[in-house]
Scaffold this motif. Sequence first.
Motif, PDB file in Angstrom:
ATOM      1  N   THR A   5       0.843  -1.194   0.000  1.00 13.82           N
ATOM      2  CA  THR A   5       0.000   0.000   0.000  1.00 13.82           C
ATOM      3  C   THR A   5       0.875   1.241   0.000  1.00 13.82           C
ATOM      4  O   THR A   5       1.972   1.232   0.565  1.00 13.82           O
ATOM      5  CB  THR A   5      -0.924   0.043   1.251  1.00 13.82           C
ATOM      6  N   SER A   6       0.386   2.303  -0.629  1.00 13.66           N
ATOM      7  CA  SER A   6       1.130   3.558  -0.540  1.00 13.66           C
ATOM      8  C   SER A   6       0.450   4.490   0.466  1.00 13.66           C
ATOM      9  O   SER A   6       0.878   5.614   0.660  1.00 13.66           O
ATOM     10  CB  SER A   6       1.232   4.219  -1.920  1.00 13.66           C
ATOM     11  N   ASN A   7      -0.607   3.997   1.113  1.00 14.96           N
ATOM     12  CA  ASN A   7      -1.353   4.808   2.078  1.00 14.96           C
ATOM     13  C   ASN A   7      -0.796   4.555   3.481  1.00 14.96           C
ATOM     14  O   ASN A   7      -1.019   3.509   4.076  1.00 14.96           O
ATOM     15  CB  ASN A   7      -2.835   4.413   1.986  1.00 14.96           C
ATOM     16  N   SER A   8      -0.064   5.553   4.016  1.00 15.08           N
ATOM     17  CA  SER A   8       0.585   5.330   5.305  1.00 15.08           C
ATOM     18  C   SER A   8      -0.436   5.283   6.451  1.00 15.08           C
ATOM     19  O   SER A   8      -0.174   4.662   7.479  1.00 15.08           O
ATOM     20  CB  SER A   8       1.658   6.377   5.561  1.00 15.08           C
ATOM     21  N   LYS A  10      -3.355   3.755   6.278  1.00 15.71           N
ATOM     22  CA  LYS A  10      -3.802   2.356   6.297  1.00 15.71           C
ATOM     23  C   LYS A  10      -2.728   1.467   6.927  1.00 15.71           C
ATOM     24  O   LYS A  10      -3.025   0.562   7.696  1.00 15.71           O
ATOM     25  CB  LYS A  10      -4.033   1.853   4.869  1.00 15.71           C
ATOM     26  N   GLN A  23       5.702  -2.593   5.172  1.00 15.23           N
ATOM     27  CA  GLN A  23       5.008  -1.889   4.081  1.00 15.23           C
ATOM     28  C   GLN A  23       5.827  -2.002   2.795  1.00 15.23           C
ATOM     29  O   GLN A  23       7.052  -1.886   2.812  1.00 15.23           O
ATOM     30  CB  GLN A  23       4.833  -0.407   4.437  1.00 15.23           C
ATOM     31  N   GLU A  25       5.596  -0.503  -1.287  1.00 17.56           N
ATOM     32  CA  GLU A  25       4.833   0.393  -2.165  1.00 17.56           C
ATOM     33  C   GLU A  25       4.971  -0.042  -3.605  1.00 17.56           C
ATOM     34  O   GLU A  25       6.045  -0.422  -4.053  1.00 17.56           O
ATOM     35  CB  GLU A  25       5.327   1.831  -2.001  1.00 17.56           C
ATOM     36  N   SER A  75     -11.334   6.996  -3.622  1.00 16.20           N
ATOM     37  CA  SER A  75     -10.033   7.656  -3.653  1.00 16.20           C
ATOM     38  C   SER A  75     -10.017   8.815  -4.661  1.00 16.20           C
ATOM     39  O   SER A  75      -9.651   9.952  -4.324  1.00 16.20           O
ATOM     40  CB  SER A  75      -8.978   6.600  -3.994  1.00 16.20           C
ATOM     41  N   SER A  79     -10.000  13.037  -4.133  1.00 15.35           N
ATOM     42  CA  SER A  79      -9.000  13.968  -4.678  1.00 15.35           C
ATOM     43  C   SER A  79      -9.622  15.004  -5.624  1.00 15.35           C
ATOM     44  O   SER A  79      -9.095  16.089  -5.785  1.00 15.35           O
ATOM     45  CB  SER A  79      -7.858  13.218  -5.358  1.00 15.35           C
ATOM     46  N   PHE A 133      -7.497  10.294   8.003  1.00 14.69           N
ATOM     47  CA  PHE A 133      -7.243  10.676   6.615  1.00 14.69           C
ATOM     48  C   PHE A 133      -8.554  10.639   5.812  1.00 14.69           C
ATOM     49  O   PHE A 133      -9.580  10.137   6.269  1.00 14.69           O
ATOM     50  CB  PHE A 133      -6.180   9.775   5.964  1.00 14.69           C
ATOM     51  N   ALA A 134      -8.477  11.190   4.615  1.00 14.89           N
ATOM     52  CA  ALA A 134      -9.591  11.174   3.643  1.00 14.89           C
ATOM     53  C   ALA A 134     -10.942  11.541   4.284  1.00 14.89           C
ATOM     54  O   ALA A 134     -11.118  12.661   4.766  1.00 14.89           O
ATOM     55  CB  ALA A 134      -9.636   9.842   2.907  1.00 14.89           C
TER      56      ALA A 134
END
Length: 176
Positions: A5-8, A10, A23, A25, A75, A79, A133-134
Amino acid sequence: MLFVTSNSGKFREAKEILGDVEQAELDLEEPRGSLEHIAMHKALEASKRFEAPLFVEDSGLFIDALKGFPGSLSSIVHSKIGLEGIISLMKGKEDRSAHFKSVIAYVDGDGIKLFSGAVKGVISEEIRGTGGFAYDPIFIPQGYEKTFAEDQALKTKLSHRYYSLMALKSYLQATR
Ligand code: IMP
């Protein structure tokens, strides 16, 4: 075990529950479809690049009054139109119910397995809180008054990802 995942945000949540996880990426192409379809596709792609065991997680926010939007598009929608965009789409809606859903696709030598989790709640009238987040600042879990962004401890024990990660953890404990 790898969490691709690139979502830190998560990854932080997964580390807290699973402990023994790293992790990785990888820019993975996201096909259209259900969270299950997307997670399976990404896990199989990731397993071509990294050594299993590994897992990916796909999640989204489903708002009843918007017929499940943004769902698996969460997602990109976040954005493009942000939280303000969702708040304005929800203006005047009486039914503010929504849920987050998380699907984990886990790959090891035995193949691929799916684990899911969900949390029900409502969309707040305004953006509240700075944690997480989000969509965390506009989601209030059922039975509570604060958004996930106002109460991160709440998120740790009852989020959609908490449930899918716990399902994965139980599976690993039973089979390893
Ligand atoms: P994914 O990375 O393709 O799974 O996209 C999931 C998207 O859903 C994220 O980028 C967020 O926009 C939203 N999302 C998923 N889980 C959460 C959460 O726990 N809090 C807030 N937003 C979330």
